[in-house]
Design a protein around this motif. Sequence first.
Motif, PDB file in Angstrom:
ATOM      1  N   HIS A  51      -1.886  -1.238 -82.481  1.00  0.00           N
ATOM      2  CA  HIS A  51      -0.798  -1.870 -81.732  1.00  0.00           C
ATOM      3  C   HIS A  51       0.532  -1.775 -82.464  1.00  0.00           C
ATOM      4  O   HIS A  51       0.559  -1.618 -83.688  1.00  0.00           O
ATOM      5  N   HIS A  77       3.820  -4.361 -82.986  1.00  0.00           N
ATOM      6  CA  HIS A  77       4.124  -5.767 -82.789  1.00  0.00           C
ATOM      7  C   HIS A  77       5.168  -5.873 -81.676  1.00  0.00           C
ATOM      8  O   HIS A  77       6.071  -5.041 -81.586  1.00  0.00           O
ATOM      9  N   TYR A  85      -2.113  -5.858 -95.544  1.00  0.00           N
ATOM     10  CA  TYR A  85      -3.580  -5.769 -95.530  1.00  0.00           C
ATOM     11  C   TYR A  85      -4.091  -5.681 -96.961  1.00  0.00           C
ATOM     12  O   TYR A  85      -3.493  -5.002 -97.795  1.00  0.00           O
ATOM     13  N   HIS A 122      -0.043   0.277 -86.005  1.00  0.00           N
ATOM     14  CA  HIS A 122      -1.096   0.443 -87.003  1.00  0.00           C
ATOM     15  C   HIS A 122      -2.480   0.309 -86.378  1.00  0.00           C
ATOM     16  O   HIS A 122      -2.698  -0.490 -85.477  1.00  0.00           O
ATOM     17  N   HIS A 161       1.479  -8.940 -80.037  1.00  0.00           N
ATOM     18  CA  HIS A 161       0.816  -7.636 -80.027  1.00  0.00           C
ATOM     19  C   HIS A 161       1.190  -6.848 -78.788  1.00  0.00           C
ATOM     20  O   HIS A 161       1.041  -7.340 -77.673  1.00  0.00           O
TER      21      HIS A 161
HETATM   22 FE   LIG Z   1      -0.495  -6.009 -86.535  1.00  0.00          FE
END
Ligand SMILES: [Fe+2]
Length: 192
Positions: A90, A92, A101, A138, A161
Motif C-alpha cells: 500500500h 499511505h 520495520y 511498500h 492505507h
Molecule cells: Fe504502511
Amino acid sequence: MNNDNPFSFLLPFPEVIPSRIDRHIKRHLSALKGQFFDTQAYDLLLSQQDQLIYEVYEIHRPEVAGELLLGISIVHPGKVGVEFFMTKGHFHTVLDTAEIYYVLKGEGFMVMETPEGNCAIEKLSPGRVLYVPPRWAHRSVCTSRQEDLVTFFAYPANAGHDYGTIEQRGFRKLILENKNGIEIIDNPNWLK
Ligand SMILES: [Fe+2]
C-alpha cells in the motif's frame, strides 16, 4: 483502557506473538486477487484452498497525528506459481508519512516504489531495521522456505492505507524464484 497512560507489552521469542493484541487481521489468498502475475497458478491454488497468506497483530491507538500505530506482521512461506507469498502492499493515504520495520524472523524483501516511479528493494533478515521514507509504497515478500517472515512495524497513526492504487496497477517489480534462485523482474502486468 486509558489512552493517556504509557504501556508496555512483550514480544516473546521465538513465537513473536505480542502479549497485547487489539486487532488480528488475516489475509487469505482470495484477498490478493489480481496481485500475483500468474493468474492461472493463482486460480488453481485458490481452487485447492484459500490459504492464509499473512497476518497482522495491531496495537490500537487513536488514528490521529502525533500517535503511532504499531504491531507485528507475519507473512507465511509459500508461492503462487514462481512468485513468493507477499502482503497486498500500500501507499499511505497521507503520502508524506514514513514507516519503520524491524525484522524479527525469516527472510524476504521489502518492495517499494514512489508515485513518480522510483523503485527500491531492500533485503529483510533478522536484526535488520528498514526505514520506509514518506511517499514510498511498500510490500513485504517472504522468501523463506519454511519460516514466517515476521516484522515489527510502527508508523504515524494518521497515515491511513491506500490499497486501491496497488490493487489497480500492481508494483513495478516482482520477486520470483527461478531455477537459478531468487530473481527480481519488471512486472509484465504493471498498469494493465
Ligand atoms: Fe504502511
